[in-house]
Design a protein around this motif. Structure first.
Motif, short mmCIF file in Angstrom:
data_model
loop_
_atom_site.label_atom_id
_atom_site.label_comp_id
_atom_site.label_asym_id
_atom_site.label_seq_id
_atom_site.Cartn_x
_atom_site.Cartn_y
_atom_site.Cartn_z
N ASP A 169 0.84 -1.20 0.00
CA ASP A 169 0.00 0.00 0.00
C ASP A 169 0.87 1.24 0.00
O ASP A 169 1.94 1.27 0.62
CB ASP A 169 -0.87 0.06 1.26
N LEU A 170 0.37 2.27 -0.65
CA LEU A 170 1.05 3.55 -0.71
C LEU A 170 0.17 4.59 -0.03
O LEU A 170 -0.99 4.74 -0.38
CB LEU A 170 1.27 3.91 -2.19
N ALA A 188 -0.54 2.71 9.36
CA ALA A 188 0.10 2.32 8.10
C ALA A 188 0.42 0.83 8.10
O ALA A 188 0.31 0.14 7.08
CB ALA A 188 1.36 3.14 7.86
N ILE A 189 0.84 0.32 9.25
CA ILE A 189 1.12 -1.12 9.36
C ILE A 189 -0.19 -1.91 9.36
O ILE A 189 -0.33 -2.90 8.63
CB ILE A 189 1.93 -1.43 10.64
N MET A 222 4.86 2.41 14.19
CA MET A 222 5.02 1.23 13.34
C MET A 222 5.53 0.04 14.15
O MET A 222 5.03 -1.07 14.04
CB MET A 222 5.99 1.54 12.20
N LEU A 223 6.54 0.32 14.97
CA LEU A 223 7.12 -0.78 15.76
C LEU A 223 6.13 -1.29 16.81
O LEU A 223 6.12 -2.48 17.13
CB LEU A 223 8.43 -0.33 16.41
N LEU A 224 5.29 -0.39 17.33
CA LEU A 224 4.26 -0.82 18.28
C LEU A 224 3.30 -1.80 17.61
O LEU A 224 2.96 -2.86 18.17
CB LEU A 224 3.49 0.41 18.79
N ILE A 271 4.51 7.26 2.53
CA ILE A 271 4.72 6.01 3.27
C ILE A 271 4.33 4.85 2.37
O ILE A 271 3.19 4.78 1.90
CB ILE A 271 3.85 5.95 4.55
N SER A 272 5.26 3.96 2.12
CA SER A 272 4.94 2.76 1.34
C SER A 272 5.27 1.54 2.19
O SER A 272 6.39 1.39 2.65
CB SER A 272 5.76 2.75 0.05
N VAL A 273 4.28 0.71 2.42
CA VAL A 273 4.48 -0.49 3.24
C VAL A 273 4.18 -1.73 2.40
O VAL A 273 3.18 -1.76 1.67
CB VAL A 273 3.57 -0.48 4.48
#
Lengths: 349, 349
Positions: free
Chosen positions: A56-57, A78-79, A118-120, A143-145
């Motif tokens: 996703d972007l 985002a995640i 993100m890390l959470l 943000i691209s994931v």
């Protein structure tokens, strides 16, 4: 929205310094991770499982507004929106890569907050963050994931497997993320008109959380496994119920009937929608960003999930020629249309 | 740079219409692809191989300038720079996902050209394009590519395996992409100052192609396999030789000596560099974007590759305390510094 007051210039770190700084706190927990960030590519080992990939972007002022989105929440979301795609395959999400583009005027602490969110999310869902890319942007935050997961081939659920007579189910409730966004946007306008007026968000926690901090429904995937139910088709709701159910019926070459009275909508969503003069049903159908799972099951499986309060049966699959219809509370049939989010129309027209 | 004169408004297609339109020509060729674009995630089957994942984010006016970059070339390059990362692991690239963000004012034909370049690269390198995301952008063109590949665990080459005495090798030649970029930027300025003056690029095909249409070095990976040479470490040259060799020595906890006289630099690169008053050696060290492979081999393997004209031995690995040095033609030793591309400094300072 950025609350940390310390500001460190990223230019002083350089790209490699920044990457070192951000990745030094990444812990890799999974047996499937042979090599994480720090080489040309990550190396994963899924043994006899199939590999699942989704991406996703997210672009500033298209997908998010930093005026009312805390960066930590944004990172978390985002995640989640990416993991949701892997769960929608009935798979287990295991890894993500994250690419970020941002102005060199962003202080390091802002990126740290984004990363912390993100890390959470990774920590909570047992995900290893295994790489990505970092660059400056003249164009707002990018943000691209990419999310990676795995599944036994026999467990994978596609969009195209719905059969006539199958029940259409949805997890959680719908429309909340959309009315939450309307509320945040209204309070932003109020604030812009008069910065002395503080946002009035009291008692609206649920719908705001639906918008700012969605949770991918791993618990539903686990629950279905425990119930020994394999859905016949599944998709996650990112663009709104109408759009998603039409993906399923189109790919399955079937039709559907949905019942308005069965739609799970939270009372706070109903109340807020009415405040805005919106029909709560339309918010559920077209609002999007709920990240619930929409899936179909055989009728024979109904008894096993009928007591689960977090899953609603909202209709059933028909033959293709019967079309796709919403049956309203008053008994009228309306043809379903995908009025989901059209980024190309909504933003610049 | 866009040459097709027909213009179709993307807003009329909508996101799903656009995705359907772009993906209808995608052919899936690989046994490893179980499901490509069109579901929540792609499904891949690497059997007993390890999965390799790499990702890059390319932003307009940071990574590319549409004033002199044909969209088809840009698409081609976006794929190549990602494949290069998989080959740098000594792996076989097999799949890519592509996310695009672009203004809704972009005509469909422009996106088709970009896509055509991507599919050309995929076709040439036997890659399946298996998904992605498409959204509008208020911020110029955004391209995010994730490349996926596979390898036997015993074949994978990391950055950290270089041993004292190993020979440092590089494929192809260096610095060309950088001087090609300087040339394109100069001709752009000339054109902006006087649009009647046509760009003077005659006889400069090689360095322009190095910048606009790089090729990932799958052939080198194949060649090393044929020679039965497994490099002890490997990386691709995206940020310049100096920066990449320092990644290898840092991760391998070693030092290095590079010999200027051994650097492979094309005569056109030398000539163009001098036209710009640049030192060709500095272009090779710090220019970047060559997408050649930099690798180390055991001395015992030297005899097998010494006659290959496309691989140059440019130095050797030393113990860590000996540091990282360039020995110039005149015999002086200069400490190597990573002066590679710092996106955060170069763009907004």
């Amino acid at each position: 929205m950025f609350e940390n007051t310390q500001k460190t210039e990223i230019a002083n770190l350089g790209e490699f310094g920044l990457i070192d700084h951000l990745t030094k706190n990444i812990k890799l927990n999974l047996d499937t991770t042979i090599k994480g960030a720090g080489d040309d590519a990550a190396v994963l080992d899924f043994k006899d499982k199939k590999t699942l990939i989704s991406t996703d972007l997210l672009l500033e002022n298209i997908h998010f507004d930093l005026a009312f989105t805390p960066l930590k929440h944004l990172g978390y979301k985002a995640i989640q929106v990416n993991l949701s795609d892997i769960y929608a395959m009935n798979g287990m999400a295991s890894h993500v890569t994250v690419s970020l583009g941002f102005s060199s005027k962003f202080p390091l602490e802002a990126i740290e907050e984004l990363y912390a969110g993100m890390l959470l999310a990774c920590d909570k869902y047992q995900i290893d963050l295994i790489g990505g890319d970092t660059t400056s942007s003249r164009q707002g935050l990018v943000i691209s994931v990419t999310s990676i997961g795995y599944a036994d081939e026999s467990d994978i659920v596609y969009r195209n497997g719905a059969q006539e007579g199958d029940l259409i189910c949805v997890s959680g409730d719908l429309g909340g993320a959309y009315v939450g966004l309307q509320l945040l946007e209204r309070e932003k306008q109020v604030f812009l008109a008069n910065p002395k007026i503080q946002p009035d968000l009291e008692g609206k926690d649920y719908i705001i959380e639906r918008q700012l901090k969605p949770e991918a429904r791993l618990d539903i995937v686990d629950l279905l496994k425990k119930m020994e139910i394999k859905p016949t088709s599944m998709i996650d709701i990112s663009d709104g119920l109408a759009s998603e159910v039409l993906h399923i019926t189109k790919q399955s070459k079937k039709g559907c009937k949905l019942y308005e009275e069965k739609f799970p909508i939270d009372p706070q969503t109903v109340e807020m929608a009415r405040d805005f003069g919106l029909d709560p049903t339309v918010c559920a159908l077209n609002g999007g960003e709920d990240y619930e799972l929409l899936f179909t099951i055989k009728q024979a499986d109904y008894d096993r999930l009928k007591h689960d309060v977090d899953i609603s049966v909202i209709g059933y699959i028909t033959e293709e020629n019967a079309g796709n219809y919403l049956i309203t509370r008053s008994g009228n049939a309306h043809e379903l249309k995908a009025q989901g989010w059209n980024a190309f129309k909504s933003t610049e027209s």
